[in-house]
Design an enzyme around this catalytic site. Structure first.
Site, PDB file in Angstrom:
ATOM      1  N   ARG A 282       0.843  -1.188   0.000  1.00  9.79           N
ATOM      2  CA  ARG A 282       0.000   0.000   0.000  1.00  9.79           C
ATOM      3  C   ARG A 282       0.879   1.238   0.000  1.00  9.79           C
ATOM      4  NH1 ARG A 282      -1.291   2.631   4.479  1.00  9.79           N
ATOM      5  NH2 ARG A 282      -1.231   0.829   5.876  1.00  9.79           N
ATOM      6  N   HIS A 286      -3.334   4.454   4.809  1.00  8.99           N
ATOM      7  CA  HIS A 286      -4.460   3.532   4.980  1.00  8.99           C
ATOM      8  C   HIS A 286      -5.769   4.214   4.585  1.00  8.99           C
ATOM      9  CE1 HIS A 286      -7.182   0.584   6.715  1.00  8.99           C
ATOM     10  NE2 HIS A 286      -7.778   1.573   7.360  1.00  8.99           N
ATOM     11  N   TYR A 295       4.808   5.197  10.984  1.00  7.70           N
ATOM     12  CA  TYR A 295       5.109   3.779  11.185  1.00  7.70           C
ATOM     13  C   TYR A 295       5.900   3.128  10.051  1.00  7.70           C
ATOM     14  CZ  TYR A 295       0.763   3.386   8.403  1.00  7.70           C
ATOM     15  OH  TYR A 295      -0.217   3.517   7.438  1.00  7.70           O
TER      16      TYR A 295
END
Length: 394
Positions: A282, A286, A295
């Site tokens: 990805r 998100h 992260y």
């Protein structure tokens, strides 16, 4: 997950290598290298030029749609959006291998599958602005699409709900003697939900013609895959449930197409479930509520950009002499203008009358829903500034 480039012929995983600590090492189907060249040992799927160009244009369309709608959310024009940047090959390539009668049950990052089936820019915009032209009367969050005409089941927000539903729906297809399957999309994070285990076991025991399609994109929101499970991805779970399983390079659209085509053939002919695990990444956040810089590193993202599914496929098409560069640039520009035009139109369309909120559940709305509607109207009258008359800026 390790970044592997194992080759396998299109087919089922039935032999795996046992490695240290008793873990298994599952091979991955790949046709195109990251630069778009064909692996020497790979077999190209039987796919023609018009279909390849439709796949490419759908992938490009979704990337343009994602860019525009993320910007629209930042401008306050819609409340929420989920982009599938970097995963287009998984969703579009798999949808291209299906038949129109096959049911699609989506998670929320499969707008490419819906666009491939013919969902228009107008329909996308009407849904995201929740206006009165929207097929579900504006009752869903943005990107929670649904289309009965295109056999695309309306999306639910809770993770994993569609997995056991897909088992049940495909069992109904089997009982009706239909020449059709159900494909069920979900991420590797959703495979940690109890619904995943219930759905796969049900499909395996009842021999349901369903394709479980896992987009293993590396992260469940901010949780990396190595912190989600200790085993070798999701494919090993399919083997555990006795489900025929294929692992594929999710950034290789030809491999995804070939894997899904084979999975559908098996599901139809043998009336059984098949699990596909697409190894992808990805590149986007998100959702528009997420900040991935917290992260993961920019270096990690850049390494995956070198495996961009769009550029990989374009390079292969160019090598075949199937890509007209000028025509492709014109398509991109025209598509960008069309998306922006439909956005501006959709945000001016009024929302549905509030009275419709209690319709379509019961034949006649019961007393308690009517009472709640009265209370809702009083609330709106008290705070009119919080409830705009159109689906425009929030």
């Amino acid at each position: 997950m390790k970044d592997r480039n194992h080759l396998a012929k299109v087919g089922l995983i039935h032999q795996v290598k046992i490695v240290e600590n008793g873990l298994i090492d599952i091979p991955m189907l790949q046709v195109l290298r990251p630069d778009g060249s064909v692996h020497q040992e790979a077999e190209l799927p039987d796919i023609n030029e018009p279909l390849c160009l439709k796949i490419l244009q759908t992938m490009q369309y979704i990337r343009l749609l994602d860019e525009r709608m993320v910007a629209a959310q930042r401008q306050g024009r819609i409340s929420f959006y989920l982009a599938c940047t970097g995963e287009e090959a998984s969703t579009v390539g798999s949808a291209a291998a299906l038949e129109p009668q096959d049911m699609i049950m989506s998670q929320y990052r499969e707008q490419g599958a819906l666009a491939f089936r013919g969902f228009t820019s107008k329909e996308f915009m009407d849904q995201m602005f929740s206006n009165q032209n929207e097929l579900n009367k504006g009752r869903q969050m943005p990107i929670h699409y649904g289309s009965k005409a295109l056999n695309f089941m309306t999306i639910s927000s809770p993770l994993g709900t569609q997995i056991p539903q897909a088992s049940g729906y495909s069992y109904g297809q089997k009982m009706a003697g239909l020449n059709a399957v159900t494909i069920c999309y979900f991420g590797e994070g959703a495979a940690s939900e109890g619904d995943f285990h219930a759905g796969l076991n049900m499909a395996a025991v009842l021999n349901c013609p369903v394709i479980f399609f896992c987009r293993n994109n590396g992260y469940a929101i901010s949780t990396p895959s190595e912190e989600q499970f200790a085993g070798d991805g999701i494919a090993s779970r399919g083997l555990g449930y006795g489900v025929r399983t294929i692992r594929v390079d999710g950034n290789d659209v030809l491999a995804v197409y070939a894997a899904t085509e084979q999975a559908r053939k098996i599901a139809i002919e043998q009336q059984c479930p098949v699990l596909i695990e697409a190894m992808t990444y990805r590149l986007a956040a998100h959702s528009t509520s997420d900040d991935p810089t917290g992260y993961r590193s920019k270096d990690e993202e850049e390494r995956w950009r070198l495996k961009d599914p769009l550029q990989r496929f374009k390079n292969w098409l160019d090598s075949k002499g199937w890509l007209d560069q000028e025509h492709n640039l014109n398509f991109i520009e025209q598509t960008r203008q069309d998306i922006l035009k439909e956005l501006k139109l959709a945000e001016q369309v009024p929302i549905c009358p509030v009275e419709q909120i209690i319709e379509d559940v019961y034949d006649t709305p019961p007393w308690h829903l009517k009472a709640q509607l009265v209370d809702l109207k009083k609330h709106i009258e008290k705070y009119p500034e919080a409830y705009p008359k159109t689906s425009g800026r929030l």
